[in-house]
Design an enzyme around this catalytic site. Structure first.
Site, PDB file in Angstrom:
ATOM      1  N   GLU A 137       0.860  -1.193   0.000  1.00  0.00           N
ATOM      2  CA  GLU A 137       0.000   0.000   0.000  1.00  0.00           C
ATOM      3  C   GLU A 137       0.894   1.240   0.000  1.00  0.00           C
ATOM      4  O   GLU A 137       2.083   1.143   0.315  1.00  0.00           O
ATOM      5  CB  GLU A 137      -0.893  -0.023   1.254  1.00  0.00           C
ATOM      6  N   GLY A 141       4.762  -0.829   3.057  1.00  0.00           N
ATOM      7  CA  GLY A 141       5.505  -1.658   2.103  1.00  0.00           C
ATOM      8  C   GLY A 141       6.192  -2.816   2.803  1.00  0.00           C
ATOM      9  O   GLY A 141       5.666  -3.931   2.846  1.00  0.00           O
ATOM     10  N   THR A 168       2.218  -4.924  -9.852  1.00  0.00           N
ATOM     11  CA  THR A 168       2.582  -5.402 -11.189  1.00  0.00           C
ATOM     12  C   THR A 168       1.370  -6.046 -11.859  1.00  0.00           C
ATOM     13  O   THR A 168       0.635  -6.806 -11.214  1.00  0.00           O
ATOM     14  CB  THR A 168       3.732  -6.425 -11.073  1.00  0.00           C
ATOM     15  N   ALA A 246       7.570 -16.487  -5.007  1.00  0.00           N
ATOM     16  CA  ALA A 246       8.023 -15.583  -6.073  1.00  0.00           C
ATOM     17  C   ALA A 246       9.507 -15.238  -5.907  1.00  0.00           C
ATOM     18  O   ALA A 246      10.237 -15.103  -6.889  1.00  0.00           O
ATOM     19  CB  ALA A 246       7.174 -14.324  -6.078  1.00  0.00           C
ATOM     20  N   GLU A 367       9.546  -7.726  -3.441  1.00  0.00           N
ATOM     21  CA  GLU A 367       9.647  -9.070  -2.836  1.00  0.00           C
ATOM     22  C   GLU A 367      10.581  -9.068  -1.633  1.00  0.00           C
ATOM     23  O   GLU A 367      11.330 -10.006  -1.412  1.00  0.00           O
ATOM     24  CB  GLU A 367      10.159 -10.091  -3.861  1.00  0.00           C
TER      25      GLU A 367
HETATM   26  P1  FAD Z   1       9.640   0.934   2.577  1.00  0.00           P
HETATM   27  O1  FAD Z   1       9.074  -0.256   3.275  1.00  0.00           O
HETATM   28  O2  FAD Z   1       9.110   2.277   2.924  1.00  0.00           O
HETATM   29  O3  FAD Z   1      11.217   0.905   2.796  1.00  0.00           O
HETATM   30  C1  FAD Z   1      12.053   2.035   2.488  1.00  0.00           C
HETATM   31  C2  FAD Z   1      13.469   1.709   2.968  1.00  0.00           C
HETATM   32  O4  FAD Z   1      13.458   1.480   4.382  1.00  0.00           O
HETATM   33  C3  FAD Z   1      14.033   0.435   2.321  1.00  0.00           C
HETATM   34  O5  FAD Z   1      15.402   0.586   2.105  1.00  0.00           O
HETATM   35  C4  FAD Z   1      13.800  -0.607   3.396  1.00  0.00           C
HETATM   36  O6  FAD Z   1      14.689  -1.705   3.311  1.00  0.00           O
HETATM   37  C5  FAD Z   1      14.023   0.209   4.655  1.00  0.00           C
HETATM   38  N1  FAD Z   1      13.385  -0.403   5.814  1.00  0.00           N
HETATM   39  C6  FAD Z   1      12.054  -0.585   6.040  1.00  0.00           C
HETATM   40  N2  FAD Z   1      11.852  -1.202   7.214  1.00  0.00           N
HETATM   41  C7  FAD Z   1      13.084  -1.447   7.736  1.00  0.00           C
HETATM   42  C8  FAD Z   1      13.562  -2.066   8.923  1.00  0.00           C
HETATM   43  N3  FAD Z   1      12.731  -2.618   9.819  1.00  0.00           N
HETATM   44  N4  FAD Z   1      14.885  -2.117   9.126  1.00  0.00           N
HETATM   45  C9  FAD Z   1      15.754  -1.608   8.217  1.00  0.00           C
HETATM   46  N5  FAD Z   1      15.372  -1.011   7.069  1.00  0.00           N
HETATM   47  C10 FAD Z   1      14.064  -0.929   6.836  1.00  0.00           C
HETATM   48  N6  FAD Z   1       3.990  -5.018  -4.224  1.00  0.00           N
HETATM   49  C11 FAD Z   1       2.912  -5.872  -4.332  1.00  0.00           C
HETATM   50  O7  FAD Z   1       2.200  -6.117  -3.346  1.00  0.00           O
HETATM   51  N7  FAD Z   1       2.600  -6.459  -5.534  1.00  0.00           N
HETATM   52  C12 FAD Z   1       3.327  -6.228  -6.665  1.00  0.00           C
HETATM   53  O8  FAD Z   1       3.020  -6.788  -7.722  1.00  0.00           O
HETATM   54  C13 FAD Z   1       4.445  -5.326  -6.588  1.00  0.00           C
HETATM   55  N8  FAD Z   1       5.149  -5.002  -7.715  1.00  0.00           N
HETATM   56  C14 FAD Z   1       6.116  -4.023  -7.644  1.00  0.00           C
HETATM   57  C15 FAD Z   1       6.728  -3.568  -8.826  1.00  0.00           C
HETATM   58  C16 FAD Z   1       7.677  -2.560  -8.766  1.00  0.00           C
HETATM   59  C17 FAD Z   1       8.282  -2.027 -10.037  1.00  0.00           C
HETATM   60  C18 FAD Z   1       8.101  -2.048  -7.524  1.00  0.00           C
HETATM   61  C19 FAD Z   1       9.171  -0.993  -7.449  1.00  0.00           C
HETATM   62  C20 FAD Z   1       7.503  -2.478  -6.349  1.00  0.00           C
HETATM   63  C21 FAD Z   1       6.499  -3.462  -6.402  1.00  0.00           C
HETATM   64  N9  FAD Z   1       5.815  -3.867  -5.245  1.00  0.00           N
HETATM   65  C22 FAD Z   1       4.751  -4.743  -5.332  1.00  0.00           C
HETATM   66  C23 FAD Z   1       6.081  -3.198  -3.971  1.00  0.00           C
HETATM   67  C24 FAD Z   1       7.309  -3.697  -3.246  1.00  0.00           C
HETATM   68  O9  FAD Z   1       7.101  -4.987  -2.760  1.00  0.00           O
HETATM   69  C25 FAD Z   1       7.625  -2.674  -2.132  1.00  0.00           C
HETATM   70  O10 FAD Z   1       8.119  -1.533  -2.790  1.00  0.00           O
HETATM   71  C26 FAD Z   1       8.636  -3.201  -1.125  1.00  0.00           C
HETATM   72  O11 FAD Z   1       8.047  -4.160  -0.287  1.00  0.00           O
HETATM   73  C27 FAD Z   1       9.224  -2.085  -0.248  1.00  0.00           C
HETATM   74  O12 FAD Z   1       8.210  -1.301   0.284  1.00  0.00           O
HETATM   75  P2  FAD Z   1       8.303   0.307   0.156  1.00  0.00           P
HETATM   76  O13 FAD Z   1       8.594   0.653  -1.256  1.00  0.00           O
HETATM   77  O14 FAD Z   1       7.068   0.850   0.773  1.00  0.00           O
HETATM   78  O15 FAD Z   1       9.567   0.717   0.988  1.00  0.00           O
END
Ligand code: FAD
Length: 388
Positions: A137, A141, A168, A246, A367
């Protein structure tokens, strides 16, 4: 002749004839249906997802590691090899297949009712229907437990409210697997995307995975019957188990992108001359090539080990995390290093390296980010969770 970088150690011998045949088939499909066009798709930020899905369905790549309902029932290793060959063409195309087979189809196959499986899986396996998987969401993430999307009981059915981001295949999907919080915990639904209140807007301006359709889903009081709920999915463990499936494909797929970069860099280095000789003859170039070929082969051995274990006994999540963390990290390092070998041409879309490198940025994040996989391994090693 220089040794092909993928097989410095004759690792091909570790595959069965059947696995090699599958690998060669997928390589041919990728060479015909993807490679000649993908640079243009990437530049324009589009991909013929429906046509590609049909093509992949015709050769049995969709949900190929699942059994029944028109799925091929292939081994985990064969599935991994398919991911590698697809991602050697483009990570976005491999993402299409991963999301369809390992996320959307797997969720229905593992947690759906018999009626849901009959309704969706044969068409998805054939490539006639496209699926997506909505967990992430805008504000949740890495920590999906915080999800804000709600499922409220309404008579015999449910009302879904909320939104999913970065999904995706969402803009072209026929069915969306949606995870939401209900009174009893996290529940999943197979939602036909034509249901009133369901919209999927294309996410534009991506500088990565540009040959992949990514969407933002809005759920505005979406009413579905109880027959849309995945009856066997109870709690967050269900979507997380789909992600483990996946991720296994990514362990292999990322090596494909790296292999394509290394092939490109070797071909370039042997023909490009500076200071009166091919740049492949400089020791610094050879050191780069040697180190990259080693990492590629080590990553492949890791992938094969995980694949064989997957087929024999299944994998623990931290084992898949180890594979994803290592292989994506090394793949992106290889892509960046190969870019240096091509000099200025390395940033040109005439060569695939920058496209692979940019794609791998998404692969590093989705993932489970590399940091999250480090925390998974840290917890497995110490018994202490450092997540929150
Ligand atoms: P955030 O969770 O906000 O993280 C930001 C940064 O903080 C990262 O570096 C992370 O590692 C770090 N961080 C977060 N928590 C911690 C912690 N506890 N300790 C240390 N570091 C931390 N999602 C779906 O559900 N379905 C899909 O089909 C899908 N397709 C995607 C396709 C693309 C092109 C992309 C870019 C993303 C897709 N995603 C999908 C989403 C993807 O799974 C999320 O972007 C990912 O899980 C990270 O979440 P976020 O982007 O909100 O980053």
């Amino acid at each position: 002749m220089p040794v092909a970088p993928l097989d410095l150690l004759d690792l091909d011998d570790l595959l069965t004839d059947e696995e090699r045949a599958m690998r060669d088939l997928v390589r041919r499909v990728a060479d015909d249906a993807v490679r000649p066009h993908v640079a243009g798709w990437y530049e324009r930020g589009e991909a013929p997802v429906r046509d590609l899905t049909r093509t992949f369905g015709e050769v049995g790549l969709l949900g190929m590691h699942l059994t029944g309902y028109g799925c091929a029932g292939a081994s985990a290793v064969a599935y991994g090899l398919a991911c590698l060959e697809l991602e050697a063409a483009d990570s976005g195309v491999r993402s299409l297949v991963s999301v369809q087979g390992s996320l959307a189809m797997y969720a229905i196959w593992r947690y759906g009712s018999e009626e849901q499986k009959q309704r969706w899986l044969p068409g998805m396996a054939a490539g006639e229907l496209i699926g997506c998987f909505g967990l992430t969401e805008p504000d949740h993430g890495s920590d999906p437990a915080g999800m804000a999307t709600r499922a409220r009981r309404d008579g015999d059915g449910w009302v879904l409210t909320g939104g999913k981001m970065w999904i995706t295949n969402a803009p072209v999907a026929d069915v969306a697997v949606i995870w939401a919080r209900a009174e009893e915990g996290v529940v999943g639904f197979a939602v036909p995307t034509g249901t009133p209140g369901f919209t999927a807007r294309e996410v534009r301006n991506k500088m990565s995975l540009r040959a992949s359709a990514t969407g933002e889903i809005t759920l505005d009081e979406v009413r579905v019957g109880d027959d849309a709920r995945l009856p066997e999915a109870r709690g967050l463990r269900a979507p997380l188990s789909c992600l483990t499936e996946a991720r296994f494909g990514i362990v292999w797929g990322s090596l494909g992108a790296a292999r394509d970069c290394l092939h490109t860099a070797i071909a370039y280095a042997t023909s490009r001359e500076q200071f009166g000789r091919p740049i492949a003859g400089f020791q610094l170039t050879q050191a780069k090539l040697a180190d990259m070929a080693l990492e590629l082969q080590k990553g492949w051995l890791l992938a094969l080990h995980l694949g064989r274990r997957h087929d024999a006994a299944g994998l623990r999540p931290e084992q898949v995390s180890a594979g994803k963390l290592n292989n994506v990290r090394e793949a992106i390092a290889i892509a960046r290093q190969c870019r240096t070998i091509l000099g200025a041409n390395g940033v040109s879309a005439e060569y695939p390296i920058m496209r692979h490198a940019n794609n791998l940025e998404s692969v590093l994040t989705y993932e489970g980010t590399s940091e999250i996989h480090q925390l998974v391994l840290g917890q497995a090693l110490t018994g202490v969770s450092a997540f929150a």
